[in-house]
Design a protein around this motif. Structure first.
Motif, short mmCIF file in Angstrom:
data_model
loop_
_atom_site.label_atom_id
_atom_site.label_comp_id
_atom_site.label_asym_id
_atom_site.label_seq_id
_atom_site.Cartn_x
_atom_site.Cartn_y
_atom_site.Cartn_z
N VAL A 120 12.75 14.16 28.41
CA VAL A 120 13.79 15.19 28.39
C VAL A 120 13.34 16.41 27.59
O VAL A 120 13.88 17.51 27.74
N THR A 121 12.30 16.24 26.75
CA THR A 121 11.77 17.35 25.95
C THR A 121 11.30 18.50 26.84
O THR A 121 11.54 19.67 26.54
N GLU A 122 10.61 18.16 27.93
CA GLU A 122 10.05 19.20 28.80
C GLU A 122 11.15 20.02 29.46
O GLU A 122 11.11 21.25 29.48
N ILE A 123 12.14 19.32 30.02
CA ILE A 123 13.24 20.03 30.68
C ILE A 123 14.05 20.81 29.64
O ILE A 123 14.43 21.97 29.86
N GLY A 124 14.29 20.19 28.49
CA GLY A 124 15.04 20.87 27.44
C GLY A 124 14.32 22.09 26.91
O GLY A 124 14.94 23.11 26.60
N SER A 125 12.99 22.00 26.83
CA SER A 125 12.20 23.15 26.39
C SER A 125 12.34 24.31 27.37
O SER A 125 12.42 25.48 26.97
N THR A 126 12.38 23.99 28.66
CA THR A 126 12.58 25.03 29.68
C THR A 126 13.95 25.68 29.52
O THR A 126 14.09 26.90 29.63
N GLY A 215 29.28 4.67 24.49
CA GLY A 215 29.26 6.08 24.11
C GLY A 215 27.96 6.74 24.54
O GLY A 215 27.07 6.10 25.10
N SER A 216 27.84 8.03 24.30
CA SER A 216 26.62 8.74 24.65
C SER A 216 26.47 9.97 23.76
O SER A 216 27.45 10.46 23.19
N TYR A 217 25.24 10.44 23.64
CA TYR A 217 24.94 11.63 22.84
C TYR A 217 24.29 12.67 23.75
O TYR A 217 23.33 12.38 24.47
N SER A 218 24.83 13.89 23.73
CA SER A 218 24.29 14.96 24.57
C SER A 218 23.32 15.83 23.78
O SER A 218 23.63 16.30 22.68
N LEU A 219 22.14 16.03 24.35
CA LEU A 219 21.11 16.88 23.74
C LEU A 219 21.24 18.34 24.18
O LEU A 219 20.43 19.17 23.80
N SER A 224 20.04 24.24 23.41
CA SER A 224 20.63 25.56 23.69
C SER A 224 21.16 26.23 22.43
O SER A 224 22.12 26.99 22.49
N GLY A 225 20.53 25.95 21.30
CA GLY A 225 21.01 26.47 20.03
C GLY A 225 21.03 27.99 19.92
O GLY A 225 21.78 28.55 19.13
N GLY A 226 20.21 28.68 20.73
CA GLY A 226 20.17 30.14 20.64
C GLY A 226 21.25 30.84 21.45
O GLY A 226 21.32 32.08 21.47
N MET A 227 22.11 30.07 22.10
CA MET A 227 23.13 30.68 22.94
C MET A 227 24.43 30.91 22.16
O MET A 227 24.95 30.00 21.52
N SER A 253 21.76 18.14 36.07
CA SER A 253 23.09 18.44 35.57
C SER A 253 23.10 18.11 34.09
O SER A 253 22.11 17.62 33.54
N GLU A 254 24.22 18.38 33.45
CA GLU A 254 24.32 18.10 32.02
C GLU A 254 24.18 16.61 31.73
O GLU A 254 23.86 16.22 30.60
N GLU A 255 24.38 15.78 32.72
CA GLU A 255 24.24 14.33 32.54
C GLU A 255 22.80 13.95 32.21
O GLU A 255 22.56 12.92 31.57
N ASP A 256 21.84 14.79 32.63
CA ASP A 256 20.44 14.50 32.35
C ASP A 256 20.11 14.65 30.86
O ASP A 256 19.05 14.20 30.42
N PHE A 257 20.99 15.29 30.12
CA PHE A 257 20.77 15.47 28.68
C PHE A 257 21.56 14.47 27.84
O PHE A 257 21.55 14.55 26.61
N LYS A 258 22.21 13.53 28.50
CA LYS A 258 23.00 12.53 27.77
C LYS A 258 22.22 11.22 27.65
O LYS A 258 21.66 10.73 28.62
N ILE A 259 22.22 10.68 26.42
CA ILE A 259 21.54 9.40 26.17
C ILE A 259 22.61 8.38 25.80
O ILE A 259 23.38 8.59 24.86
N PRO A 260 22.67 7.28 26.53
CA PRO A 260 23.73 6.29 26.29
C PRO A 260 23.50 5.46 25.02
O PRO A 260 22.37 5.29 24.57
N GLY A 261 24.60 4.98 24.46
CA GLY A 261 24.53 4.11 23.31
C GLY A 261 24.34 2.65 23.72
O GLY A 261 24.37 2.35 24.92
N PRO A 262 24.10 1.77 22.77
CA PRO A 262 24.08 2.03 21.31
C PRO A 262 22.85 2.83 20.92
O PRO A 262 21.74 2.53 21.35
#
Length: 273
Positions: A120-126, A215-219, A224-227, A253-262
């Protein structure tokens, strides 16, 4: 036995307040003054007692006695403060043991294991790069297709700088949850690269959050911290993810940035072998 941990990565912005709490200075500078004396023939009579500060080879001349002052500033490396802090944390039993189930937000943990950079780092970096370009040129948000200069920026030598990185700990038998660690590529020490973060490493960090089963955590926000809020309102997320699909040949979609728990999410202070 003293163990020295040679850091691959240090986030001084997080390390400094933690170390200061224990009375440990991270950025310390010591100014040392050395004095040399000359004899009446102009030759050096005195010598500095600290290596690297002496005035060897200087000849004043003229037959008069003279005194030479030289100053040198010695700056401590943050790795020294890191090692002192970890030793103190062990002495005071201040590190959280994830194995006992006591997972508390903002507690300090030291986690040893095999790590890999999450895909997910590569897509998130883009996404992060695209947002930075949008901040500079808001018209990109309204373009019908990805502008050529945007695509060019992704393959430029600078595309790997200032990246948000997600490390995933390889799961072992008996693990109760996944562990991911969040870092910034610009905080790598010396000439270390992202590859040096992988494999058998130890991470010192702060627990950012814990997500239980279901639960899940969205990255998404991590990347997108600069937005700004205004940009978030103007830009339709589905359009951004559609652009990613055009680049990578898939549907996102935004689901690709979600990591499921635990799941345990750690904000990294330092990485070392």
């Amino acid at each position: 036995m003293t163990i020295y941990r040679d850091p691959v990565y240090i986030d001084k912005a997080i390390l400094t307040p933690i170390a200061n709490r224990w009375g440990i200075e991270v950025d310390t500078e010591v100014e040392v003054t050395a004095r040399d004396f000359t004899d009446k023939k102009g030759g050096l009579e005195g010598r500095a007692s600290i290596a690297g500060i002496g005035s060897a080879g200087i000849n004043i001349g003229g037959g008069a006695e003279a005194e030479i002052f030289q100053k040198r500033t010695i700056k401590a490396h943050p790795g020294s403060a890191l090692n002192e802090l970890i030793d103190r944390l062990y002495q005071e039993n201040e590190l959280t043991n994830l194995g006992d189930g006591a997972i508390r937000k903002s507690s300090l943990v030291e986690i040893e294991g095999d790590w890999e950079i999450s895909p997910v780092t590569e897509i998130g970096s883009t996404v992060g790069s695209l947002i930075q370009l949008m901040v500079k040129d808001p018209n990109i948000m309204h373009a019908s297709e990805m502008p050529p200069q945007v695509i060019a920026s992704f393959i430029s030598p600078d595309s790997t700088s200032n990246r948000k990185i997600v490390l995933s700990k390889l799961e072992e038998p008996g693990d109760e949850y996944k562990i991911i660690a969040l870092l910034d590529s610009d905080l790598l020490v010396r000439n270390y690269s992202e590859d040096d973060l992988e494999d058998d490493k130890t991470i010192l960090g702060l627990i950012e959050t814990f997500k239980p089963e279901g639960g899940s955590y969205s990255l998404e926000r991590f990347f997108s911290g600069g937005m700004t809020r205004a940009m978030r309102r103007q830009m339709k997320p589905e359009k951004l993810y559609g652009s990613l699909g055009a680049l990578y040949g898939g549907d996102f979609s935004e689901e690709d940035f979600k990591i499921p728990g635990p799941l345990v999410v750690v904000r990294v202070v330092a990485v070392y072998p």
